[in-house]
Design an enzyme around this catalytic site. Structure first.
Site, mmCIF file in Angstrom:
data_model
loop_
_atom_site.group_PDB
_atom_site.id
_atom_site.type_symbol
_atom_site.label_atom_id
_atom_site.label_comp_id
_atom_site.label_asym_id
_atom_site.label_seq_id
_atom_site.Cartn_x
_atom_site.Cartn_y
_atom_site.Cartn_z
ATOM 1 N N GLY A 111 -3.964 47.653 53.751
ATOM 2 C CA GLY A 111 -3.055 47.198 52.698
ATOM 3 C C GLY A 111 -3.775 46.512 51.562
ATOM 4 O O GLY A 111 -3.504 46.766 50.387
ATOM 5 N N CYS A 160 -3.100 34.466 58.165
ATOM 6 C CA CYS A 160 -1.647 34.488 58.328
ATOM 7 C C CYS A 160 -1.259 33.483 59.405
ATOM 8 O O CYS A 160 -0.493 33.791 60.322
ATOM 9 C CB CYS A 160 -1.134 35.897 58.636
ATOM 10 S SG CYS A 160 -1.855 36.660 60.096
ATOM 11 N N ALA A 208 -8.990 46.578 57.862
ATOM 12 C CA ALA A 208 -7.907 47.319 58.527
ATOM 13 C C ALA A 208 -6.620 46.491 58.540
ATOM 14 O O ALA A 208 -6.676 45.270 58.635
ATOM 15 C CB ALA A 208 -8.332 47.685 59.945
ATOM 16 N N ASP A 244 -14.373 47.194 58.720
ATOM 17 C CA ASP A 244 -13.710 46.527 59.833
ATOM 18 C C ASP A 244 -14.568 46.724 61.073
ATOM 19 O O ASP A 244 -15.111 47.819 61.296
ATOM 20 C CB ASP A 244 -12.305 47.078 60.067
ATOM 21 C CG ASP A 244 -11.441 46.074 60.813
ATOM 22 O OD1 ASP A 244 -10.692 45.322 60.148
ATOM 23 O OD2 ASP A 244 -11.533 46.010 62.064
ATOM 24 N N CYS A 261 -12.721 42.464 56.250
ATOM 25 C CA CYS A 261 -11.874 42.676 57.434
ATOM 26 C C CYS A 261 -10.702 43.536 56.992
ATOM 27 O O CYS A 261 -9.575 43.065 56.877
ATOM 28 C CB CYS A 261 -11.404 41.338 57.992
ATOM 29 S SG CYS A 261 -12.726 40.111 58.231
ATOM 30 N N ARG A 268 -9.224 50.300 64.735
ATOM 31 C CA ARG A 268 -8.484 49.869 63.551
ATOM 32 C C ARG A 268 -8.954 50.591 62.296
ATOM 33 O O ARG A 268 -8.244 50.627 61.287
ATOM 34 C CB ARG A 268 -8.620 48.353 63.379
ATOM 35 C CG ARG A 268 -7.772 47.568 64.344
ATOM 36 C CD ARG A 268 -8.071 46.073 64.298
ATOM 37 N NE ARG A 268 -7.898 45.519 62.966
ATOM 38 C CZ ARG A 268 -6.733 45.154 62.441
ATOM 39 N NH1 ARG A 268 -5.622 45.322 63.138
ATOM 40 N NH2 ARG A 268 -6.660 44.630 61.234
#
Length: 485
Positions: free
Chosen positions: A114, A231, A111, A133, A109, A138
């Site tokens: 980073g 997150c 995109a 992705d 996953c 994205r």
């Protein structure tokens, strides 16, 4: 912060009264700007001599805090891919995954890029990175960030995890799943995410995460490592998803991750059956760490030998330590859209391209890995698998375009080179007005009136792009879509 009442009640129950108040108070504080140094371009020790940084991110050796007034996204080094602007807690997943040069790595996953750029830096140009992705939109920033970072050994796809699992069963040494989630840990940084939160969304994401992890497990080699991260604080998406995965995949075990500067263990009491091994997971709480909310779990797939390591793995130790294909063929498109590629043997290299590329030392080693999609030339990673039938956004390193009897090098190639790897280059200091003019797409005057032809334009020792020199003038060839406005 106007948090939903259901969310507030849930967090208060999870954290307890006093800690819940500390969590709410964290919305009043900021830790400034943060960056991760790109080791494909520069080592951190060399970089920090040029910037006034305010300390290292303790869980990422290449991450730093910056509280100065200068906007880091406006500095020429940002455009040169010397560093990536990244939230501190988001640096942890790639730092925790034990990637070594030569590995076959999947960022499922990926995109906006980073974590993929961090994984590529760990590979140091050796091995293979597949950045995927499922969202085509994205994939556009993902592509740009990978090119800006100077990554040579990656392929970018836009596919479902299930389809990739059908193609790459047992293929990857290391896999990163930074899963889509309810985003509770990002409410301070991105308040707009609060509006989409609901208990139903938490349940929906938990179901999706378990499906993605199931596909990832199918692509894992015996003895390989799988890093799962979110997150969010939701136990349904964190400890309970880890619990579900372990119960469904008995050949995987949890590995212990670092505890430092406020990072907490996973909570067995938040699992359904009270699994003690989820203590090996890690929680990042914004009132205890200098970063946003995050969760990480590292799994290891058994290799036939009982080898579950119960010791804490530090980052430096970690770094050492068939599906039916679609019949529809994708046409070649511009950046950010899909391509269909297949490996071509004994490709004839156009004379103009060969003449240009001979000036790059690695060209002879690259020749047997070149493919063409119409006029576009690409360098495949070494031992690159076949991607025929998959939606490919970028097939390795985009070298440039073969147009009639001329060759035009790409922006991606410029970013992947060092000044010493191309015989014609000009360099200016970061504060020189010529750098600002170049980034805006303007023509630049140069001192060497004898310099002629394609030239690598650099800020200090970092390439920014191409220009074409003639009689003391450099015609700007910087990618128009990247220009500084």
């Amino acid at each position: 912060m106007n948090l939903p009442e259901d969310y507030q009640n849930k967090m208060q129950k999870m954290l307890g009264g006093d800690e819940y108040l500390q969590y709410l108070d964290s919305f009043n504080y900021s830790y400034g700007q943060t960056l991760r140094v790109n080791q494909l371009k520069k080592e951190p020790a060399d970089f920090i001599r040029r910037f006034l940084l305010d300390g290292q991110v303790s869980w990422c050796s290449t991450g730093f805090y910056y509280e100065g007034e200068q906007k880091l996204s406006a500095h020429p080094y940002y455009y040169a891919g010397v560093y990536y602007l990244q939230e501190p807690s988001a640096m942890a997943p790639a730092a925790f995954l034990p990637v070594e040069p030569g590995d076959k790595v999947l960022d499922l996953c990926a995109a906006p890029g980073g974590k993929s750029t961090a994984l590529a830096a760990k590979l140091q140009g050796e091995g293979f990175l597949l950045s995927n992705d499922i969202s085509a939109s994205r994939c556009k920033p993902l592509l740009k960030n990978m090119e800006m970072a100077g990554v040579k050994n990656s392929v970018i796809t836009c596919e479902s995890p299930e389809k990739l699992a059908g193609r790459f069963a047992g293929y990857f040494d290391k896999i990163l799943v930074d899963a889509p989630c309810s985003g509770e840990g990002m409410f301070r940084r991105e308040p707009s995410m609060v509006k989409s939160w609901s208990p139903e969304e938490v349940e929906r994401y938990a179901k999706l995460q378990r499906e993605i992890l199931t596909s990832a497990a199918q692509m894992m080699k015996p003895g390989g490592y799988l890093l799962y991260s979110t997150c969010t604080f939701a136990k349904e998406e964190d400890e309970q998803t880890v619990e579900y995965f372990l119960e469904q995949h008995r050949d995987f075990s949890l590995q212990e991750l670092p505890l430092c500067d406020g990072i907490e263990e996973g909570k067995p009491e938040w699992t359904i059956r009270g699994r003690e091994d989820v203590k090996n997971c890690r929680r990042f709480l914004p009132h205890k760490v200098k970063g946003e909310g995050h969760f990480a779990a590292l799994f290891r797939k058994a290799d036939g030998v009982e080898s579950v390591d119960k010791q804490c793995i530090k980052e430096d130790d970690i770094s050492k330590s068939v599906h039916k294909e679609t019949k529809d063929k994708e046409k070649m498109c511009k950046d950010g859209k899909t391509q269909n590629t297949s490996k071509v043997k004994n490709v004839k290299i156009p004379e103009a391209m060969d003449e240009f590329m001979r000036e790059i030392p690695e060209w002879e080693q690259w020749k047997n890995r070149i493919i063409f999609i119409k006029e576009r030339a690409f360098l495949l990673p070494e031992n690159c698998p076949d991607f025929k039938g998959l939606r490919v956004v970028r097939s390795g390193l985009y070298l440039g375009d073969c147009l009639k009897k001329r060759f035009e090098p790409s922006q991606a190639l410029a970013m992947a080179l060092k000044p010493e790897e191309y015989k014609r280059s000009v360099s200016f200091k970061a504060e020189d007005i010529c750098v600002e003019k170049y980034l805006r797409g303007e023509t630049v005057d140069i001192e060497d009136a004898g310099l002629d032809g394609w030239t690598l334009f650099c800020v200090d020792e970092f390439p920014l792009g191409w220009g074409k020199c003639n009689r003391g003038r450099l015609k700007n060839k910087y990618n128009p879509n990247w220009r500084k406005l």
